[in-house]
Design a protein around this motif. Structure first.
Motif, PDB file in Angstrom:
ATOM      1  N   ALA A 198       1.137  -1.013   0.061  1.00 55.58           N
ATOM      2  CA  ALA A 198       0.010   0.451  -0.491  1.00 55.58           C
ATOM      3  C   ALA A 198       0.965   1.659  -0.086  1.00 55.58           C
ATOM      4  CB  ALA A 198      -0.748   0.226   1.036  1.00 55.58           C
ATOM      5  N   GLU A 199       2.168   1.144   1.296  1.00 59.43           N
ATOM      6  CA  GLU A 199       3.023   2.710   0.293  1.00 59.43           C
ATOM      7  C   GLU A 199       3.464   2.527  -0.703  1.00 59.43           C
ATOM      8  OE1 GLU A 199       3.739   1.860   5.844  1.00 59.43           O
ATOM      9  OE2 GLU A 199       5.468   1.635   3.845  1.00 59.43           O
ATOM     10  N   VAL A 224      -5.664   3.246  -3.882  1.00 61.00           N
ATOM     11  CA  VAL A 224      -4.782   2.626  -3.709  1.00 61.00           C
ATOM     12  C   VAL A 224      -5.722   1.451  -3.326  1.00 61.00           C
ATOM     13  CG1 VAL A 224      -2.748   1.721  -1.889  1.00 61.00           C
ATOM     14  CG2 VAL A 224      -2.825   4.104  -2.241  1.00 61.00           C
ATOM     15  N   LYS A 225      -6.581   1.585  -2.438  1.00 67.23           N
ATOM     16  CA  LYS A 225      -7.843   0.023  -2.044  1.00 67.23           C
ATOM     17  C   LYS A 225      -7.756  -0.157  -3.916  1.00 67.23           C
ATOM     18  CE  LYS A 225     -11.646  -1.268   0.198  1.00 67.23           C
ATOM     19  NZ  LYS A 225     -12.178  -0.523   0.507  1.00 67.23           N
ATOM     20  N   TYR A 284       5.130  -7.324   2.797  1.00 69.62           N
ATOM     21  CA  TYR A 284       6.386  -6.778   1.970  1.00 69.62           C
ATOM     22  C   TYR A 284       6.053  -6.887   0.310  1.00 69.62           C
ATOM     23  CZ  TYR A 284       6.019  -4.057   5.886  1.00 69.62           C
ATOM     24  OH  TYR A 284       5.697  -3.020   7.282  1.00 69.62           O
ATOM     25  N   PRO A 285       7.465  -6.489   0.218  1.00 68.02           N
ATOM     26  CA  PRO A 285       7.069  -7.376  -1.660  1.00 68.02           C
ATOM     27  C   PRO A 285       8.064  -8.795  -1.490  1.00 68.02           C
ATOM     28  CG  PRO A 285       7.792  -4.747  -1.303  1.00 68.02           C
ATOM     29  CD  PRO A 285       8.139  -5.286  -0.276  1.00 68.02           C
ATOM     30  N   ARG A 317       2.551  -6.948 -10.774  1.00 66.30           N
ATOM     31  CA  ARG A 317       1.378  -6.179 -10.599  1.00 66.30           C
ATOM     32  C   ARG A 317       1.557  -4.841  -9.662  1.00 66.30           C
ATOM     33  NH1 ARG A 317      -2.498 -10.081 -11.684  1.00 66.30           N
ATOM     34  NH2 ARG A 317      -2.086 -11.460 -13.226  1.00 66.30           N
ATOM     35  N   VAL A 318       1.654  -5.344  -8.447  1.00 63.93           N
ATOM     36  CA  VAL A 318       1.889  -4.548  -7.705  1.00 63.93           C
ATOM     37  C   VAL A 318       2.345  -2.375  -8.771  1.00 63.93           C
ATOM     38  CG1 VAL A 318       2.983  -3.194  -5.465  1.00 63.93           C
ATOM     39  CG2 VAL A 318       2.472  -5.186  -6.031  1.00 63.93           C
ATOM     40  N   ASN A 319       3.338  -3.441  -9.076  1.00 62.22           N
ATOM     41  CA  ASN A 319       4.655  -2.499  -9.814  1.00 62.22           C
ATOM     42  C   ASN A 319       3.328  -1.321 -10.770  1.00 62.22           C
ATOM     43  OD1 ASN A 319       7.079  -1.717  -9.324  1.00 62.22           O
ATOM     44  ND2 ASN A 319       7.642  -4.106 -10.146  1.00 62.22           N
ATOM     45  N   ILE A 320       2.674  -2.404 -11.356  1.00 61.21           N
ATOM     46  CA  ILE A 320       1.626  -1.817 -11.862  1.00 61.21           C
ATOM     47  C   ILE A 320       0.793  -0.955 -11.670  1.00 61.21           C
ATOM     48  CG2 ILE A 320      -0.550  -2.550 -14.296  1.00 61.21           C
ATOM     49  CD1 ILE A 320       1.714  -5.108 -14.546  1.00 61.21           C
TER      50      ILE A 320
END
Ligand SMILES: Nc1ncnc2c1ncn2[C@@H]1O[C@H](COP(=O)(O)OP(=O)(O)O)[C@@H](O)[C@H]1O
Ligand SMILES: [Mg+2]
Length: 366
Positions: free
Chosen positions: A134-135, A155-156, A172-173, A183-186
């Protein structure tokens, strides 16, 4: 009633096809680059010299579509990507974005930064290991000064959009797989609701099966949010799969561009022909997989510090002629926006070819 409910996918399929935004979008370019160049000042043999990483690149990407950019390592793809999103300032050249002229050589205003975002290759190193998902996703929103209420909601939404369960927000990553990290990077690239996303080797580090999932996610997101993509990869199979249009780069220059269908079916430039003939098969049992590009002459890629005169590809080209050393070929439209910069084609040379050069077409100078 129950029968209908058991087949919703089948019933919805034709409607979903008809609603594809790509079919109804205007064919106008969202982003255009005009004669963009980037030189780096580097040390070579103890001297400061100029390295020509990107040279005179002009291209455009249609709104809601994907422009693929292919070329071997070192041909300037990442430098061009960084120029597009404003991470590098170009040495010269202009950009037109949404009908507005934007300088490529100066820092970007904030409202322009928001509209163009980038996804990098390495899913791990692009994320701060000590920040939660989320951060990380919130970070670009904070930089742009959004309110904490807006950040939380966005973010949600974006974590859900990329297909990650909501409880991953506090992970955490290192707790995620490579595909999930990408997917997080996208999600992070989409947080600011950009209109153009530049994906630089964004699936290259992933296993083939995960690659397919991420490519499908990108396609779904494009449809849902009318996103425009610049998709950069050295992998021609992946580029063919996802792209509407393709540009081929060699030593800092675009040597050919056109629709993916026309470029893959009828490659015009000798370099594109070489690239496509050395495409590794998608079949894992095929022994030609993962072989490096092997041209007929097996010549080295020249250095961008001292690129060949005239056509930069001429030192590896099986059709090189006298004019190729003297004059840089101009991009010329051969048909339906299929553009090639090569003296073999009409319109690329300032004068018509001398007779001896035309003869050499049938007897390639090796
Ligand atoms: N920051 C930099 N400083 C100096 N040279 C660079 C820099 N970034 C890239 N280059 C050089 O520019 C050329 C193009 O690099 P790059 O854009 O990374 O190519 P690609 O992404 O196609 O592999 C290469 O010769 C590379 O060494
Ligand atoms: Mg690169």
């Amino acid at each position: 009633m129950t029968e209908i409910e058991t087949t919703p996918d089948l019933l919805d399929a034709p409607a979903a096809e008809a609603a594809r935004p790509a079919a109804t979008l205007p064919e106008r370019p969202l982003m255009e680059l005009l004669d963009v160049s980037k030189e780096f000042s580097v040390r070579s043999d103890g001297k400061r010299v100029q390295l020509s990483a990107v040279n005179g690149v002009s291209l455009q990407v249609r709104e809601g579509r994907t422009l693929g950019i292919v070329g071997e390592s070192g041909c300037g793809k990442s430098t061009l990507a960084r120029i597009i999103v404003g991470l590098h300032q170009a040495t010269s050249g202009e950009m037109i974005f949404d009908n507005k002229q934007i300088s490529t050589t100066k820092r970007r205003p904030r409202e322009v930064v928001e509209q163009m975002q980038m996804v990098f290759q390495d899913p791990s190193s692009a994320l701060n290991p000590r920040a939660t998902i989320a951060e990380s996703v919130a970070f670009p929103l904070q930089v742009q000064g959004r309110s904490s209420k807006e950040i939380a909601a966005r973010v949600k939404q974006v974590i859900a959009d990329v297909g990650l369960p909501a409880n991953y927000a506090t992970s955490y990553p290192h707790q995620l797989s490579g595909g999930q990290r990408q997917r997080v990077n996208i999600a992070r690239a989409l947080a600011l609701q950009p209109r153009l996303v530049v994906l630089d080797e964004a699936v290259s580090a992933l296993d083939k099966s995960i690659q397919a999932q991420v490519l499908n996610l990108l396609t779904d997101l494009q449809r849902e949010y009318q996103l425009t993509y610049v998709f950069i990869s050295h992998d021609l199979n992946v580029v063919e799969y996802i792209s509407d249009d393709v540009a081929v780069m060699y030593l800092g220059q675009v040597v050919e561009r056109g629709s993916a269908a026309s470029l893959y079916e009828k490659p015009l430039h000798p370099y594109t022909q070489l690239l496509l003939s050395s495409i590794p098969s998608m079949d894992p049992a095929d022994s030609t997989r993962d072989q490096p590009l092997d041209d007929a002459n097996n010549k080295e890629i020249p250095s961008p510090i001292n690129p060949p005169s005239g056509c930069r590809f001429r030192t590896r080209c099986p059709h090189a002629m006298a004019i190729c050393a003297e004059e840089a070929p101009r991009p010329s439209n051969q048909a339906d926006d299929h553009v090639v910069a090569c003296h073999l084609y009409p319109g690329s040379s300032s004068t018509s070819l001398p007779e001896q050069d035309l003869r050499s077409l049938t007897a390639p100078a090796l």
